[in-house]
Design a protein around this motif. Structure first.
Motif, short mmCIF file in Angstrom:
data_model
loop_
_atom_site.label_atom_id
_atom_site.label_comp_id
_atom_site.label_asym_id
_atom_site.label_seq_id
_atom_site.Cartn_x
_atom_site.Cartn_y
_atom_site.Cartn_z
N LEU A 59 -5.18 1.57 6.84
CA LEU A 59 -5.41 3.01 6.85
C LEU A 59 -6.84 3.30 7.27
CD1 LEU A 59 -4.42 5.87 6.21
CD2 LEU A 59 -5.07 5.49 3.84
N ASN A 60 -7.76 2.48 6.81
CA ASN A 60 -9.17 2.67 7.17
C ASN A 60 -9.37 2.49 8.67
OD1 ASN A 60 -11.73 3.32 6.38
ND2 ASN A 60 -12.32 1.24 5.82
N ALA A 61 -8.67 1.52 9.26
CA ALA A 61 -8.80 1.26 10.70
C ALA A 61 -8.16 2.37 11.52
CB ALA A 61 -8.15 -0.09 11.04
N ILE A 62 -7.05 2.92 11.05
CA ILE A 62 -6.33 3.97 11.79
C ILE A 62 -7.20 5.21 11.96
CG2 ILE A 62 -4.39 5.58 11.62
CD1 ILE A 62 -2.75 3.31 10.44
N ARG A 63 -8.11 5.43 11.03
CA ARG A 63 -8.97 6.61 11.13
C ARG A 63 -9.83 6.61 12.39
NH1 ARG A 63 -12.92 7.39 7.33
NH2 ARG A 63 -12.96 5.24 6.64
N ASP A 64 -10.02 5.41 12.95
CA ASP A 64 -10.87 5.30 14.15
C ASP A 64 -10.09 5.47 15.45
OD1 ASP A 64 -13.09 4.80 12.55
OD2 ASP A 64 -12.66 2.65 12.47
N ILE A 65 -8.75 5.57 15.37
CA ILE A 65 -7.95 5.74 16.58
C ILE A 65 -8.02 7.20 17.03
CG2 ILE A 65 -5.67 5.51 17.63
CD1 ILE A 65 -4.96 3.49 15.50
N LYS A 66 -8.48 7.42 18.24
CA LYS A 66 -8.55 8.78 18.76
C LYS A 66 -7.14 9.34 18.95
CE LYS A 66 -10.52 11.51 22.53
NZ LYS A 66 -11.25 11.46 23.83
N GLY A 67 -6.93 10.53 18.44
CA GLY A 67 -5.63 11.18 18.60
C GLY A 67 -4.77 11.14 17.36
N TYR A 68 -5.18 10.35 16.35
CA TYR A 68 -4.48 10.34 15.06
C TYR A 68 -5.42 10.89 13.99
CZ TYR A 68 -0.48 7.54 16.59
OH TYR A 68 0.66 7.10 17.21
N ILE A 105 1.71 5.66 0.71
CA ILE A 105 2.28 6.68 1.58
C ILE A 105 1.18 7.66 1.98
CG2 ILE A 105 3.82 8.66 1.67
CD1 ILE A 105 5.35 6.15 1.74
N THR A 106 1.10 7.96 3.26
CA THR A 106 0.19 9.02 3.69
C THR A 106 0.77 9.65 4.96
OG1 THR A 106 -2.12 9.61 4.02
CG2 THR A 106 -1.31 7.65 5.18
N GLU A 107 0.10 10.68 5.47
CA GLU A 107 0.59 11.42 6.63
C GLU A 107 -0.40 11.35 7.78
OE1 GLU A 107 3.10 14.78 4.07
OE2 GLU A 107 1.08 15.23 4.83
N LEU A 108 0.13 11.15 9.00
CA LEU A 108 -0.69 11.12 10.20
C LEU A 108 -0.28 12.26 11.13
CD1 LEU A 108 -0.63 7.30 11.10
CD2 LEU A 108 -2.39 8.55 9.84
N LEU A 109 -1.25 13.01 11.60
CA LEU A 109 -0.99 14.09 12.55
C LEU A 109 -1.30 13.58 13.96
CD1 LEU A 109 -0.43 17.08 13.27
CD2 LEU A 109 -2.88 17.50 12.91
N VAL A 110 -0.33 13.76 14.88
CA VAL A 110 -0.52 13.35 16.27
C VAL A 110 -1.23 14.48 17.01
CG1 VAL A 110 0.62 12.61 18.40
CG2 VAL A 110 1.57 11.95 16.18
N GLU A 111 -2.44 14.21 17.47
CA GLU A 111 -3.24 15.25 18.11
C GLU A 111 -3.27 15.05 19.64
OE1 GLU A 111 -6.37 16.70 14.83
OE2 GLU A 111 -6.98 14.89 15.89
N ILE A 157 9.49 11.63 10.49
CA ILE A 157 8.64 12.46 11.36
C ILE A 157 9.01 13.93 11.16
CG2 ILE A 157 8.04 13.02 13.75
CD1 ILE A 157 8.65 10.15 14.51
N SER A 158 7.99 14.74 10.91
CA SER A 158 8.19 16.18 10.81
C SER A 158 7.76 16.80 12.14
CB SER A 158 7.38 16.78 9.66
OG SER A 158 7.84 16.29 8.43
N ARG A 159 8.69 17.56 12.76
CA ARG A 159 8.41 18.14 14.07
C ARG A 159 8.83 19.60 14.06
NH1 ARG A 159 10.87 14.50 18.41
NH2 ARG A 159 9.09 13.22 17.72
N ASP A 160 7.83 20.47 14.23
CA ASP A 160 8.13 21.91 14.21
C ASP A 160 8.87 22.30 12.94
OD1 ASP A 160 8.87 21.73 17.72
OD2 ASP A 160 6.97 22.23 16.74
N ARG A 161 8.35 21.79 11.79
CA ARG A 161 8.91 22.08 10.47
C ARG A 161 10.28 21.46 10.24
NH1 ARG A 161 7.31 28.40 9.11
NH2 ARG A 161 5.07 28.16 9.40
N GLY A 205 1.63 16.96 17.91
CA GLY A 205 1.97 17.89 16.83
C GLY A 205 2.85 17.28 15.76
N ASP A 206 3.39 16.07 16.03
CA ASP A 206 4.21 15.40 15.01
C ASP A 206 3.36 15.07 13.78
OD1 ASP A 206 6.45 13.34 17.06
OD2 ASP A 206 6.42 15.49 16.60
N VAL A 207 4.00 15.18 12.63
CA VAL A 207 3.38 14.72 11.38
C VAL A 207 4.23 13.55 10.89
CG1 VAL A 207 2.75 15.26 9.00
CG2 VAL A 207 2.46 16.99 10.79
#
Length: 592
Positions: free
Chosen positions: A282-291, A219-225, A251-255, A270-272
């Motif tokens: 997970l290692n590959a996702i780190r390279d996606i721009k915007g996450y 389990i981990t968390e991704l922030l949508v940038e 999905i956490s949105r505005d708390r 802004g979604d988490v």
């Protein structure tokens, strides 16, 4: 029944509840019990704190140092290549190789350290041979337990019971006095592990790199940038789902925690998102721009040069003292924890606030040097990639000589194990085989404090007459039965208790009781003491009954009932065998 005895029973009951509920760590609970005895006036401060200078506690601390001298020399790690070559031949060869090594080494060094050494080697074999980790790790743990019963220094329980006997004016146990009895039970146990256990162990899919695919997810968390390619798209059309097959949990949105999500749920800036994801993905996702992978704390672009490492929290690790936030993990250890797998359960709490436990598996983002530092400090055991230490013969030779000297001096009755282990620990430091700092760090202080705390229970029972009264009750209840039946029942009660209390707490409670019972029955106390030793160590039914079981729980991807399935029959078989084996080697009426 005197007031002190009533207070003693109440405090012990409180302690049992605390052990079961796991409100505090086991060492903290032990110290709380000791403090309650002192505050209540059952024990004087001197009696309460006597556990810290108890021969069992001092001997155990010295043996930790002696074991560290052998391990730090790299002599055992140097065997890894040969182990891997043998284990690759066939599953049966791997099973026999790992089990025999675990059993042999655990007879002389700390069993938790042996399992910690073999874990990454076994996982390397599993990755390269497609053997499911679940088919190897439980057998390794069980084999270490059998090995630990074979000598006086094999487990801390053996040392504790022997030292207790000496305090009561009885003769302590020799280094190999109960080895033949233990080897008989070990032979039965190994036969079960080799021929029966493989039929009961979980046969997971033999996929390539099983730990980093379906068998081990995190389990981990991704922030949508800003500029995220999936922004303003429904989940079923997102790159995250279609290209990376990530399972989105909520999905956490505005708390606001939006748990009810579906394919048509839109992803917004802004979604988490809380996701279930394997390590490689997970290692590959780190390279996606915007996450951005948030983990326990946001990391900047410079951290993208780091690697993800899979580690396990071993028994005695200081990381179990709190959560990532309270430990200030990122600043203290220069790494970010991205995900946690805790005892096979999926955790939904914020990662930074999850209290770490022994046996937890973590994904750490950091450099190789950062992870090496954690490993060297005994905080984690690296699982992702095993690199054995190079053998330092300048340290290995004196370490082996000193360790052998400690064993021989005690086994030949030249001196007590307390003296030989103390001299051995001092020689390791004096010869610079270990630095003083390394010697201090080698001691598992959690075990030392736990030992000192639980010893107060036995002391209180004896001082208030509780041990004698319990023994009299048992003698009156079972007095009409043969002593062998009484031993069998006590063995059963003892090994069942280790699934609720710790093995050391159980030993501290049972030892004064069985000594008083033997006296009341007019028979030798030896068979009862050996029964307590064996029952406290040979416990297989649950992943929390012994530290080595806890250590293999998460890496083996086991479920709780799988331990019951494999361990319960073995515990019953060993219980029945011990009923006959122990009296054979330790007669109730020696010389008659």
């Amino acid at each position: 029944m005197g007031s002190d005895l009533i207070i003693t029973i109440v405090i012990i009951c409180i302690g049992i509840v605390l052990f079961i509920k796991d409100y505090f760590s086991i060492d903290t609970t032990s110290i709380i019990i000791m403090a309650l005895f002192i505050v209540a006036g059952v024990l004087s401060p001197k009696e309460g704190f006597s556990g810290f200078n108890h021969p069992a506690t001092i001997t155990l601390g010295c043996m930790f140092v002696v074991s560290a001298g052998v391990f730090n020399s790299g002599i055992l790690g140097g065997l890894s290549d040969r182990i891997i070559k043998l284990a690759k031949i066939h599953y049966s060869i791997a099973l026999i190789t790992f089990c025999l090594i675990a059993g042999m080494f655990s007879a002389f060094v700390n069993d938790s350290a042996v399992v910690a050494l073999l874990l990454p080697i076994a996982l390397t074999v599993c990755r390269e041979t497609k053997i499911a980790p679940g088919m190897l790790l439980i057998p390794i743990s069980f084999s270490a337990l059998f090995g630990g019963t074979c000598t006086l220094i094999g487990t801390s329980t053996n040392i504790l019971v022997s030292s207790y006997a000496q305090e009561y004016g009885l003769e302590g146990f020799g280094m190999f006095e109960f080895s033949l009895a233990a080897l008989c039970l070990a032979t039965i146990g190994f036969a079960y592990i080799f021929f029966v256990a493989p039929l009961l162990l979980p046969k997971q899919k033999k996929e390539q790199d099983v730990l980093t695919k379906e068998a081990q997810k995190y389990i981990t968390e991704l922030l949508v940038e800003k500029d995220c390619p999936d922004s303003n798209k429904p989940l079923h059309m997102s790159k995250l789902v279609n290209d990376y097959n990530v399972q989105i949990l909520d999905i956490s949105r505005d708390r606001f925690n939006k748990k009810s999500i579906g394919p048509e749920t839109f992803i917004l800036e802004g979604d988490v998102m809380k996701v279930l994801v394997p390590p490689k993905t997970l290692n590959a996702i780190r390279d996606i721009k915007g996450y951005r992978v948030t983990g326990d704390k946001r990391f900047d672009e410079s951290e993208l040069e780091k690697n993800i490492y899979e580690v396990i929290v071993p028994f005695g690790s200081r990381l179990t003292e709190g959560s990532l936030r309270s430990l200030n993990f990122r600043r203290q250890y220069n790494g970010s924890v991205l995900a946690i797998r805790q005892r096979g359960e999926i955790l939904y709490e914020k990662l930074a606030d999850v209290k770490l436990m022994e046996g937890d598996m973590l994904l750490i983002l950091g450099t190789e040097a950062d992870v090496d530092t954690l490993v060297e400090q005994g905080l984690v055991v690296a699982l992702s990639e095993y690199k054995h230490a190079k053998v330092n013969y300048k340290k290995a030779i004196p370490a082996i000589v000193i360790a052998v000297g400690v064993v021989l001096a005690a086994s030949l009755n030249l001196t007590s194990i307390l003296i030989s282990s103390m001299v051995g620990a001092l020689l390791l430091v004096a010869t610079s085989t270990l630095k003083p700092k390394e010697a201090y760090e080698a001691v598992e202080w959690k075990v030392i404090f736990m030992m000192a705390g639980v010893l107060s229970m036995g002391t209180a029972l004896e001082k208030t007459g509780g041990a004698e009264k319990i023994a009299q009750f048992i003698e009156q209840t079972l007095g009409n039965y043969h002593a062998q039946v009484t031993l069998s029942i006590l063995y059963l009660v003892t090994f069942l208790s280790t699934n609720v209390l710790s093995s050391k707490a159980t030993a501290a409670l049972m030892t004064p009781i069985v000594i008083s019972l033997a006296s009341a029955m007019g028979i030798s106390e030896r068979p009862f003491l050996v029964a307590v030793m064996f029952a406290c160590s040979l416990t297989f039914m649950t992943p929390v009954s012994y530290p080595t079981n806890t250590m293999v729980y998460a890496p083996g991807n086991y479920k709780f009932n799988e331990f019951l399935k494999v361990g319960t029959p073995l515990n019953i078989i060993i219980w029945i065998a011990a009923t006959f084996v122990i009296p054979y080697f330790f007669p109730f009426n020696p010389g008659s």
